[in-house]
Write a protein that holds these residues in place. Sequence first.
Motif, mmCIF file in Angstrom:
data_model
loop_
_atom_site.group_PDB
_atom_site.id
_atom_site.type_symbol
_atom_site.label_atom_id
_atom_site.label_comp_id
_atom_site.label_asym_id
_atom_site.label_seq_id
_atom_site.Cartn_x
_atom_site.Cartn_y
_atom_site.Cartn_z
ATOM 1 N N CYS A 152 0.872 -1.182 0.000
ATOM 2 C CA CYS A 152 0.000 0.000 0.000
ATOM 3 C C CYS A 152 0.905 1.227 0.000
ATOM 4 O O CYS A 152 1.472 1.587 1.028
ATOM 5 C CB CYS A 152 -0.888 -0.009 1.241
ATOM 6 S SG CYS A 152 -1.883 1.473 1.413
ATOM 7 N N ASP A 153 1.047 1.848 -1.155
ATOM 8 C CA ASP A 153 1.916 3.019 -1.241
ATOM 9 C C ASP A 153 1.139 4.330 -1.131
ATOM 10 O O ASP A 153 1.713 5.401 -1.252
ATOM 11 C CB ASP A 153 2.728 2.996 -2.534
ATOM 12 C CG ASP A 153 1.857 2.850 -3.770
ATOM 13 O OD1 ASP A 153 0.623 2.770 -3.624
ATOM 14 O OD2 ASP A 153 2.416 2.815 -4.879
ATOM 15 N N ALA A 154 -0.143 4.260 -0.860
ATOM 16 C CA ALA A 154 -0.967 5.464 -0.750
ATOM 17 C C ALA A 154 -0.638 6.281 0.502
ATOM 18 O O ALA A 154 -0.857 7.485 0.522
ATOM 19 C CB ALA A 154 -2.445 5.080 -0.740
ATOM 20 N N THR B 205 -9.574 -6.250 2.275
ATOM 21 C CA THR B 205 -10.035 -4.906 2.620
ATOM 22 C C THR B 205 -9.210 -3.872 1.864
ATOM 23 O O THR B 205 -8.253 -4.208 1.192
ATOM 24 C CB THR B 205 -9.894 -4.628 4.132
ATOM 25 O OG1 THR B 205 -8.501 -4.547 4.456
ATOM 26 C CG2 THR B 205 -10.545 -5.692 4.965
ATOM 27 N N GLU B 206 -9.591 -2.637 2.021
ATOM 28 C CA GLU B 206 -8.826 -1.527 1.457
ATOM 29 C C GLU B 206 -8.131 -0.751 2.567
ATOM 30 O O GLU B 206 -7.773 0.408 2.407
ATOM 31 C CB GLU B 206 -9.743 -0.606 0.647
ATOM 32 C CG GLU B 206 -10.270 -1.254 -0.619
ATOM 33 C CD GLU B 206 -9.151 -1.659 -1.576
ATOM 34 O OE1 GLU B 206 -8.204 -0.867 -1.785
ATOM 35 O OE2 GLU B 206 -9.222 -2.779 -2.097
ATOM 36 N N THR B 207 -7.960 -1.386 3.720
ATOM 37 C CA THR B 207 -7.287 -0.778 4.867
ATOM 38 C C THR B 207 -5.807 -1.119 4.826
ATOM 39 O O THR B 207 -5.435 -2.258 4.605
ATOM 40 C CB THR B 207 -7.903 -1.287 6.181
ATOM 41 O OG1 THR B 207 -9.290 -0.974 6.185
ATOM 42 C CG2 THR B 207 -7.232 -0.663 7.389
ATOM 43 N N CYS B 208 -4.975 -0.108 5.060
ATOM 44 C CA CYS B 208 -3.523 -0.296 5.058
ATOM 45 C C CYS B 208 -3.033 -0.436 6.493
ATOM 46 O O CYS B 208 -3.546 0.206 7.406
ATOM 47 C CB CYS B 208 -2.835 0.887 4.386
ATOM 48 S SG CYS B 208 -3.294 1.057 2.658
ATOM 49 N N THR C 201 -7.042 4.181 6.244
ATOM 50 C CA THR C 201 -7.953 3.862 5.155
ATOM 51 C C THR C 201 -8.589 5.154 4.657
ATOM 52 O O THR C 201 -8.754 6.113 5.420
ATOM 53 C CB THR C 201 -9.036 2.854 5.599
ATOM 54 O OG1 THR C 201 -9.785 2.440 4.478
ATOM 55 C CG2 THR C 201 -9.958 3.437 6.641
ATOM 56 N N ASP C 202 -8.935 5.179 3.387
ATOM 57 C CA ASP C 202 -9.607 6.342 2.809
ATOM 58 C C ASP C 202 -11.114 6.244 3.039
ATOM 59 O O ASP C 202 -11.710 5.191 2.856
ATOM 60 C CB ASP C 202 -9.334 6.431 1.302
ATOM 61 C CG ASP C 202 -7.978 7.024 0.999
ATOM 62 O OD1 ASP C 202 -7.542 7.908 1.751
ATOM 63 O OD2 ASP C 202 -7.346 6.594 0.020
ATOM 64 N N THR C 203 -11.722 7.345 3.456
ATOM 65 C CA THR C 203 -13.176 7.423 3.626
ATOM 66 C C THR C 203 -13.682 8.637 2.853
ATOM 67 O O THR C 203 -12.903 9.398 2.284
ATOM 68 C CB THR C 203 -13.560 7.574 5.117
ATOM 69 O OG1 THR C 203 -13.096 8.841 5.585
ATOM 70 C CG2 THR C 203 -12.963 6.458 5.968
#
Length: 138
Positions: free
Chosen positions: A40-42, A53-56, A93-95
């Motif tokens: 996850c480089d975000a 999931t999309e959680t880092c 994580t992005d919300t």
Amino acid sequence: MNIKSLLIGSAAALAAVSGAQAADAIVAAEPEPLEYVRVCDAFGTGFFYIPGTETCLKFGGYVRFQTNFGRDAAGTSDWDSFTRAQFEVDTKTDTELGALRGFIGFRGNADSGIGSSTAGTSGNQGSGVFVDQAFIEL
């Protein structure tokens, strides 16, 4: 002649059966490789996606060992050792409202307590394990 016909028929049947088996070879499709850990480089270096999931998630920490030697008030040789370990868990994580972050840091201290000449000089917080820092940020 009947025996000769029987032998030739048996040989022909055996050849047909063995030829049919060779033609019916099962070809198994190879499974697609799974990607267990995705980087996850975000949110910077060291983060990886929690599978499904999309959680880092990022793990971190350190271990510190310190030994002090010297003389105590009576003039005799004295020593003291101190160990500290820090373990950190950082999730992001992005919300819809922006980045959501959860952080917790555990710290463990172990002080030998043998000498008294260095007491209080190394910032010791006593022996034990405790939560050093914990927060949720949006």
